[in-house]
Design a protein around this motif. Structure first.
Motif, PDB file in Angstrom:
ATOM      1  N   GLU A 102       1.042  -1.361   0.005  1.00  0.00           N
ATOM      2  CA  GLU A 102       0.072   0.050   0.225  1.00  0.00           C
ATOM      3  C   GLU A 102       0.876   1.365   0.210  1.00  0.00           C
ATOM      4  N   VAL A 103       0.417   1.856  -0.417  1.00  0.00           N
ATOM      5  CA  VAL A 103       1.478   3.535  -0.895  1.00  0.00           C
ATOM      6  C   VAL A 103       0.560   4.838  -0.357  1.00  0.00           C
ATOM      7  N   ILE A 104       1.316   5.970   0.068  1.00  0.00           N
ATOM      8  CA  ILE A 104       0.909   6.840   0.492  1.00  0.00           C
ATOM      9  C   ILE A 104       1.219   7.468   0.444  1.00  0.00           C
ATOM     10  N   TYR A 105       0.873   9.074  -0.400  1.00  0.00           N
ATOM     11  CA  TYR A 105       2.203  10.108  -1.029  1.00  0.00           C
ATOM     12  C   TYR A 105       1.360  11.045   0.267  1.00  0.00           C
ATOM     13  N   ASN A 106       2.257  12.111   0.897  1.00  0.00           N
ATOM     14  CA  ASN A 106       2.005  13.194   1.486  1.00  0.00           C
ATOM     15  C   ASN A 106       1.377  12.544   2.672  1.00  0.00           C
ATOM     16  N   HIS A 107       1.237  11.424   2.372  1.00  0.00           N
ATOM     17  CA  HIS A 107       0.755  11.111   4.036  1.00  0.00           C
ATOM     18  C   HIS A 107      -0.717  11.052   4.350  1.00  0.00           C
ATOM     19  N   VAL A 108      -1.557  11.697   2.907  1.00  0.00           N
ATOM     20  CA  VAL A 108      -3.140  10.879   3.347  1.00  0.00           C
ATOM     21  C   VAL A 108      -3.220  10.614   1.804  1.00  0.00           C
ATOM     22  N   ILE A 109      -2.637  10.383   0.157  1.00  0.00           N
ATOM     23  CA  ILE A 109      -3.412   9.941  -0.613  1.00  0.00           C
ATOM     24  C   ILE A 109      -2.913   8.852  -0.701  1.00  0.00           C
ATOM     25  N   LEU A 110      -3.808   7.527  -0.630  1.00  0.00           N
ATOM     26  CA  LEU A 110      -3.483   6.666  -1.213  1.00  0.00           C
ATOM     27  C   LEU A 110      -3.751   6.135  -2.426  1.00  0.00           C
ATOM     28  N   VAL A 111      -2.482   5.514  -3.229  1.00  0.00           N
ATOM     29  CA  VAL A 111      -2.234   5.159  -4.654  1.00  0.00           C
ATOM     30  C   VAL A 111      -2.403   4.103  -4.480  1.00  0.00           C
ATOM     31  N   LEU A 112      -1.268   3.421  -4.073  1.00  0.00           N
ATOM     32  CA  LEU A 112      -1.662   1.616  -4.160  1.00  0.00           C
ATOM     33  C   LEU A 112      -2.440   1.008  -3.047  1.00  0.00           C
ATOM     34  N   LYS A 113      -3.245   0.272  -3.164  1.00  0.00           N
ATOM     35  CA  LYS A 113      -4.725  -0.392  -2.874  1.00  0.00           C
ATOM     36  C   LYS A 113      -4.005  -1.759  -2.377  1.00  0.00           C
ATOM     37  N   GLY A 114      -3.012  -2.269  -2.532  1.00  0.00           N
ATOM     38  CA  GLY A 114      -3.031  -3.684  -2.307  1.00  0.00           C
ATOM     39  C   GLY A 114      -2.251  -3.836  -3.496  1.00  0.00           C
ATOM     40  N   VAL A 115      -1.286  -3.643  -3.597  1.00  0.00           N
ATOM     41  CA  VAL A 115      -1.151  -4.298  -4.752  1.00  0.00           C
ATOM     42  C   VAL A 115       0.318  -6.281  -4.818  1.00  0.00           C
ATOM     43  N   SER A 116       0.312  -6.709  -5.505  1.00  0.00           N
ATOM     44  CA  SER A 116       1.078  -8.057  -5.288  1.00  0.00           C
ATOM     45  C   SER A 116       1.636  -8.448  -6.464  1.00  0.00           C
ATOM     46  N   LEU A 117       2.811  -8.388  -6.557  1.00  0.00           N
ATOM     47  CA  LEU A 117       3.445  -9.439  -8.125  1.00  0.00           C
ATOM     48  C   LEU A 117       4.548  -9.952  -8.239  1.00  0.00           C
ATOM     49  N   LYS A 118       4.955 -10.839  -9.429  1.00  0.00           N
ATOM     50  CA  LYS A 118       6.263 -11.784  -9.050  1.00  0.00           C
ATOM     51  C   LYS A 118       7.064 -11.808 -10.984  1.00  0.00           C
ATOM     52  N   VAL A 119       8.101 -11.040 -10.008  1.00  0.00           N
ATOM     53  CA  VAL A 119       8.750 -10.919 -11.769  1.00  0.00           C
ATOM     54  C   VAL A 119      10.321 -12.559 -11.649  1.00  0.00           C
TER      55      VAL A 119
END
Lengths: 273, 331
Positions: free
Chosen positions: A17-34
């Protein structure tokens, strides 16, 4: 394809999960394999979270006030979420940023040489790699003495990829290589990516809006929509998937539709809930 | 040759020498501005601090002696040794590197990604902090700086140029210290250019100046580059501090030369090392010649404003300065 499927997983992103500037939720649970030696594509429209995913892996996120708040990112089994970009480059993971980001006032050759900044294996090895980059991108050799700021968009993309190659990477995170390039150049760039993958064994994770091209060259694809992975599978399967065709390739059973129809249809239909 | 012309030449030569000193200060600004886009207001006070430290180390002064004495009731002032100039310079350079590290660690690091104006404000804060800190450490008195550079007019030049004019002309008056400053500045600039063009760290420095995000992505550590740049700027400040200090003593007004560097930068361009040099020379010669030729007509004291007016003209007609990097725009 079965070979790459069995191959060792190099990079594993687990439910981040990634949050920008403490407020904007950009990624909401991303999973992947390379997997090692594969070309993995991250697909999706504007703001889907492709770039953010790449930046959270390469840890360039922090310089943009973003933060991974949940989940883990592992490279070869090691947690890399706290490593600096420099430490990651030393481990063989490098990102080619969206929009090329060349050093405008440096010459083409100086740009390439900055890629070797973290290396400590001597002049000779670096020169050999420089020759290799010139072999892959003969155009850069012609222009090696000119300032990067004055080269064309395609050449700048080549500089950016070449610069990453100079770090002797194992995995290259390639962000939107087709951006702003003519279709012919896009083909050229992707052909080189494929070449690098096959001949040098470089592993690619690429984010791309141009689904059509990406699925032709990639082995495996993930489709992101507003911060979530909504679909994934081998590239060949995704290409044949009717929904992908409909939403990303602009085709349907009734044949090619006009762009306007696709858009309105897309708004109406919710899929894969 | 008519005496008037000879005087004009002498004024020009002296202007060139003064210009070299302006250039030295401007150089420090350019380095930091190029690498981080920050106008480092503290550059002048860095020169003052470096000069004070140099004098202090040379004379074996006890740092913070006033503070220590008033707290502990002791009467410490000097360690009682005298350190040769060269070693003292090396030690002072070390102090400036330490200073760069501290600035990065406690100020810059926390301001990453803030707008440039905030970093600029931070350097203003730094300026006043250092002013007070320097006084606390070495005492606020006027100090004499002597690193063994020759001073006074060069008799040799006077004797060998006297024949040019008539009876009223005694040859060109040129301060030996100015000659030394010119030589040192030339060496310094050569070294800096070699460093930034031909070394790996220099290339990385220029890369950071162009695009720090991209520099980060190829594995260049911004924090290390910042320490490096501030160290180099600190060293340049030290050289400027030595030259100005030897000329007019180490005192508070030394930090004001930073303001003299502003027009130099506008003229030469904020991003160009050669620009800082040429800009300094033009300002130096320009203000001396202007004072010499036009000054008497309008009541003198033109040196106070000439440089700024010249800079203003440049801002209007060539905002990037003489040598400033062209803003590359591809269409």
């Amino acid at each position: 394809m079965s070979e790459t499927a069995k191959a060792q997983t190099l990079l594993e992103v687990n439910n981040i999960e990634v949050i920008y500037n403490h407020v904007i939720l950009v990624l909401k649970g991303v999973s992947l394999k390379v997997p090692k030696g594969g070309i993995t594509a991250l697909l999706g429209g504007n703001g889907a979270g492709k770039s953010t995913t790449l930046k959270s892996i390469s840890n360039l996120l922090r310089s943009e006030r973003g933060e991974v708040t949940k989940g883990t990112i592992q490279y070869r089994g090691e947690d890399i979420s706290t490593l600096s970009p420099a430490a990651l480059v030393r481990r063989g993971v490098i990102q080619v940023m969206e929009g090329r980001h060349c050093f405008e006032h440096l010459t083409v050759e100086e740009n390439l040489m900055t890629g070797a900044y973290t290396r400590g294996d001597g002049r000779g090895a670096v020169d050999t790699d420089l020759q290799m980059v010139y072999d892959y991108f003969p155009r850069l050799k012609e222009r090696r003495k000119s300032q990067a700021g004055y080269t064309s968009g395609g050449e700048q993309q080549m500089i950016a990829i070449g610069r990453a190659l100079m770090s002797k990477p194992e995995t290259i995170l390639l962000d939107e290589p087709s951006m702003g390039l003519a279709p012919q150049l896009v083909e050229e760039i992707f052909a080189i990516v494929k070449n690098l993958n096959e001949k040098e064994g470089a592993t690619f994770l690429l984010a791309e809006q141009n689904t059509n091209v990406a699925l032709r060259f990639a082995h495996y694809g993930y489709i992101l929509e507003s911060g979530r992975v909504v679909m994934d599978g081998p590239a060949a399967d995704l290409r044949e998937n009717p929904d992908v065709k409909e939403f990303y390739l602009g085709m349907s059973d009734e044949g090619r539709k006009s762009f306007r129809d696709v858009r309105s249809y897309r708004r109406r239909k919710r899929w894969l809930a | 040759m008519p005496d008037q012309l000879l005087f004009a030449i002498e004024v020009t030569l002296n202007g060139l020498m003064a210009g070299v000193l302006y250039s030295l200060v401007a150089l420090g600004f350019v380095l930091i501005f190029k690498a981080s886009g920050v106008f480092n207001y503290a550059q002048g006070v860095m020169a003052l601090f470096a000069a004070m430290t140099l004098v202090g180390i040379q004379k074996g002064q006890v740092p913070f002696s006033h503070l220590i004495n008033s707290i502990l009731g002791t009467d410490l002032h000097y360690f009682g040794w005298h350190i040769p100039a060269l070693i003292a310079i090396v030690l002072t350079a070390g102090v400036m590197v330490l200073f760069a590290w501290i600035v990065e660690r406690f100020v810059l690091k926390h301001l990453v990604n803030q707008p440039d104006i905030i970093l600029f404000m931070a350097t203003i804060g730094l300026t006043y902090f250092m002013e007070g800190f320097g006084d606390l450490m070495w005492g606020p008195d006027l100090k004499k700086l002597d690193v063994g550079l020759a001073q006074g007019g060069s008799l040799w030049i006077e004797e060998h140029t006297a024949f040019l004019g008539g009876d009223g002309f005694y040859g060109f008056f040129i301060d030996k210290l100015d000659i030394a400053a010119t030589v040192v500045a030339a060496l310094l600039v050569t070294a800096l250019i070699m460093f930034s063009q031909y070394t790996k760290q220099g290339r990385a420095m220029r890369a950071v100046a162009d695009d720090h995000q991209a520099a980060l992505s190829v594995g260049i550590s911004l924090r290390f580059i910042w320490v490096l740049v501030w160290s180099v700027a600190g060293f340049v400040a030290l050289v400027a501090g030595i030259m100005w200090g030897a000329k007019s003593g180490v005192q508070f007004s030394l930090s004001l030369i930073a303001l003299k560097a502003l027009p130099v930068l506008m003229l030469g361009g904020f991003t160009s090392i050669p620009g800082a040099i040429v800009g300094g020379l033009i300002i130096g010669v320009g203000e001396k010649l202007f004072e010499f030729s036009v000054g008497p007509l309008i009541g003198g004291a033109t040196e106070n404003w000439f440089a700024y007016v010249l800079a203003l003209l440049f801002l209007v007609f060539r905002p990037q300065g003489l040598f400033g990097e062209k803003i590359i725009e591809r269409v």
